[in-house]
Design a protein around this motif. Structure first.
Motif, short mmCIF file in Angstrom:
data_model
loop_
_atom_site.label_atom_id
_atom_site.label_comp_id
_atom_site.label_asym_id
_atom_site.label_seq_id
_atom_site.Cartn_x
_atom_site.Cartn_y
_atom_site.Cartn_z
N HIS A 268 12.26 -26.76 141.32
CA HIS A 268 12.92 -26.86 142.63
C HIS A 268 14.34 -26.31 142.58
CE1 HIS A 268 9.57 -28.70 144.62
NE2 HIS A 268 9.40 -29.47 143.54
N THR B 167 14.02 -22.56 142.89
CA THR B 167 13.75 -22.13 144.28
C THR B 167 15.03 -22.22 145.11
OG1 THR B 167 11.85 -23.54 143.94
CG2 THR B 167 11.89 -22.28 145.94
N MET C 52 17.28 -19.36 144.33
CA MET C 52 16.80 -18.10 144.91
C MET C 52 17.27 -17.97 146.35
SD MET C 52 12.91 -17.24 143.75
CE MET C 52 12.19 -18.70 144.42
N LEU C 53 17.23 -19.10 147.07
CA LEU C 53 17.58 -19.07 148.49
C LEU C 53 19.09 -19.01 148.72
CD1 LEU C 53 14.57 -19.68 148.87
CD2 LEU C 53 15.21 -21.24 150.69
N GLY D 81 4.60 -17.13 138.54
CA GLY D 81 5.66 -16.99 139.54
C GLY D 81 6.90 -17.76 139.15
N LYS E 122 8.79 -15.72 136.52
CA LYS E 122 9.49 -14.59 137.14
C LYS E 122 10.68 -15.07 137.96
CE LYS E 122 10.08 -10.24 138.52
NZ LYS E 122 10.80 -10.22 139.75
N SER E 123 10.51 -16.19 138.65
CA SER E 123 11.59 -16.72 139.49
C SER E 123 12.82 -17.05 138.66
CB SER E 123 11.13 -17.97 140.24
OG SER E 123 10.04 -17.67 141.08
N ASP F 240 14.47 -13.91 137.90
CA ASP F 240 15.02 -13.36 139.15
C ASP F 240 16.43 -13.90 139.43
OD1 ASP F 240 12.88 -11.77 139.72
OD2 ASP F 240 12.09 -12.98 141.36
N PRO G 297 13.29 -14.09 149.38
CA PRO G 297 13.99 -15.37 149.50
C PRO G 297 14.91 -15.44 150.72
CG PRO G 297 14.21 -14.48 147.27
CD PRO G 297 13.62 -13.40 148.12
N ALA H 70 10.27 -17.53 152.61
CA ALA H 70 11.59 -18.17 152.56
C ALA H 70 11.59 -19.47 153.36
CB ALA H 70 12.65 -17.22 153.10
N SER I 128 9.73 -22.44 150.96
CA SER I 128 9.98 -22.50 149.52
C SER I 128 9.98 -23.93 148.98
CB SER I 128 11.30 -21.81 149.20
OG SER I 128 12.33 -22.45 149.92
N ALA I 129 10.30 -24.91 149.81
CA ALA I 129 10.34 -26.30 149.33
C ALA I 129 8.97 -26.77 148.88
CB ALA I 129 10.89 -27.22 150.42
N LEU J 160 6.60 -24.74 147.61
CA LEU J 160 6.02 -23.74 146.72
C LEU J 160 5.50 -24.31 145.41
CD1 LEU J 160 5.68 -20.73 147.14
CD2 LEU J 160 7.74 -20.38 145.81
N PHE J 161 6.26 -25.24 144.83
CA PHE J 161 5.87 -25.82 143.54
C PHE J 161 5.40 -27.26 143.70
CE2 PHE J 161 8.86 -22.40 142.25
CZ PHE J 161 7.96 -21.64 141.52
N ARG J 162 4.79 -27.54 144.86
CA ARG J 162 4.27 -28.89 145.10
C ARG J 162 2.75 -28.83 145.12
NH1 ARG J 162 7.54 -31.34 149.76
NH2 ARG J 162 9.20 -31.21 148.20
N GLY K 80 9.49 -13.40 142.11
CA GLY K 80 8.84 -14.62 141.65
C GLY K 80 8.37 -15.47 142.82
N LEU K 81 9.08 -15.38 143.93
CA LEU K 81 8.69 -16.14 145.13
C LEU K 81 7.29 -15.73 145.59
CD1 LEU K 81 9.65 -18.12 147.40
CD2 LEU K 81 10.48 -16.12 148.62
N SER L 266 4.65 -16.75 142.97
CA SER L 266 4.38 -18.19 142.97
C SER L 266 3.38 -18.56 144.07
CB SER L 266 5.67 -18.98 143.17
OG SER L 266 6.59 -18.66 142.16
#
Lengths: 207, 183
Positions: free
Chosen positions: A53, A56, A59-60, A94, A97-98, A101, B11, B42, B45-46, B48-50, B82-83, B86
């Motif tokens: 998290h 992410t 990234m934003l 991903g 890579k992130s 990134d 992103p 974008a 994204s919150a 994405l990894f859930r 990566g976004l 993922s």
């Protein structure tokens, strides 16, 4: 005794993950080789799963929080990096890579990077040379000739584990030689450090 | 009515990459012949990894059930973000089977032009998508020529798609049971 810092980045999702297992084996092999050359090692392991998290968000927003910044500093300030990803869809994950990134494009300039990958079958072994090597090439990192792919079948059966062990040994030796020559960790500069004698800058100085 | 999805892995929300991707749809297909869904990762994204994530499942499903998907990414570290990866990692093996995909990448200059067909295309092929056309690589500083450049791409590649028609007819004559297999 000389000392070298190594950062281990693994993108496995499970706990324990086979990527972490491979990363540990690569680390062991590297440490052993360096010890034989009378070089001590400082190892920092970064499990990207725990930082997903934070990555992410970085990234934003373009800014890492303190946990991620600590991990990034450990990577960019190391003398060598061991990077292991599970292979998804014939390439790095991903999450892996992130993380790269969000690094500055010069952050790994000249950095020795040993790359490894894990997968269910050996079908995607080429992802190391088609996916990971170009990524680190772009970052101007130095990737040794041997990369290590471990499929599920490589962890069981005498001949398979022996073959994997030999490859890990060779990769560790090539990487250790690069790390031994790398002096990156000595040149990392604390951005908040003061140059010279602070007292002289404020016009005082010790008489 | 064609189901078309635009999937953007930038992103930054509402990016130029998104505009390039939607322009590809506009230049390729006649207005009124398709229904367009836009997924700007974008905004999600919150999640994405859930796992599990209902939102992500819905988005994955939306893309996988489209006839045409424009998969777009800016160039980060010489390849897709990566976004985007993922999001695509959430698909099982062959998760985009039955989908026709067009890869789109944007970049600062021409040095990474090959990235779209060297990196993004194989990813879509591995997921089972059909990728009949050349990918679109768009140099971000040429936004003022967006319409003309994508119009040119669409003209070239409409020809490529047209080439497929006799092949489709031949294959369906040999395998009639395959007609509408993914419909």
């Amino acid at each position: 005794m000389r000392s070298r810092a190594i950062a281990v980045v693994t993108a496995g999702l499970g706990a324990p993950s086979s990527s972490r297992m491979l990363a540990d084996r690569l680390t062991e092999s590297t440490v052993e080789r360096l010890r034989a050359d009378a070089i001590d090692t400082r190892i920092t392991v970064i499990e990207l799963r725990d930082l997903a998290h934070d990555i992410t968000n970085a990234m934003l927003t373009g800014f890492p929080n303190s946990e991620l910044a600590t991990a990034i500093d450990a990577v960019t300030g190391a003398d060598g990096v061991i990077a292991v990803t599970p292979i998804f869809t014939a390439s790095y994950s991903g999450l892996f890579k992130s993380f790269f990134d969000v690094l500055d494009r010069d952050a790994l300039d000249g950095m020795p990077v040993l790359v490894g990958a894990t997968g269910g079958t050996e079908r995607h072994s080429l992802a190391l040379d088609h996916g990971l090597r170009p990524l680190f090439g772009y970052l101007r990192a130095v990737v040794p000739p041997t990369t290590v792919f471990a499929a599920s079948s490589d962890w069981g059966g005498a001949s398979a584990t022996a073959a994997l062990g030999a490859r890990i040994h060779r990769a560790g030796a090539e990487f250790a030689d690069l790390v031994a020559r790398s002096e990156r960790s000595l040149s990392v500069r604390d951005p908040f450090a003061l140059d010279g004698d602070f007292a002289s800058r404020i016009g005082g100085g010790v008489a | 009515m064609l189901k078309v999805a635009v999937l953007v892995g930038n992103p930054k929300p509402k990016s130029r990459t998104l505009r390039v991707a939607t322009t590809v749809v506009e230049k390729l297909l006649a207005e009124g012949t398709y229904e367009l869904s836009v997924i700007d990762l974008a905004d999600h994204s919150a999640e994405l990894f859930r796992w599990p994530s209902e939102t992500m499942n819905e988005l994955n499903e939306l893309v996988a059930t489209s006839n045409l998907v424009i998969v777009a990414s800016p160039t980060y570290k010489a390849t897709y973000t990566g976004l985007l990866k993922s999001f695509l990692d959430r698909y099982p093996h062959n998760g985009l089977r039955g989908v026709t995909a067009i890869p789109v990448m944007t970049g600062a200059d021409a040095t990474h032009s090959m990235g779209v067909d060297v990196n993004l295309r194989p990813l879509l092929v591995e997921l089972g998508a059909s990728v009949p056309t050349r990918g679109v690589y768009f140099i971000a500083s040429q936004m003022d020529q967006l319409d003309a450049l994508i119009e040119g791409w669409a003209e070239d590649n409409a020809g490529v798609l047209h080439l497929l028609q006799p092949l489709v007819d031949g294959v369906l004559a040999r395998h009639p049971e395959k007609a509408g297999v993914f419909a």
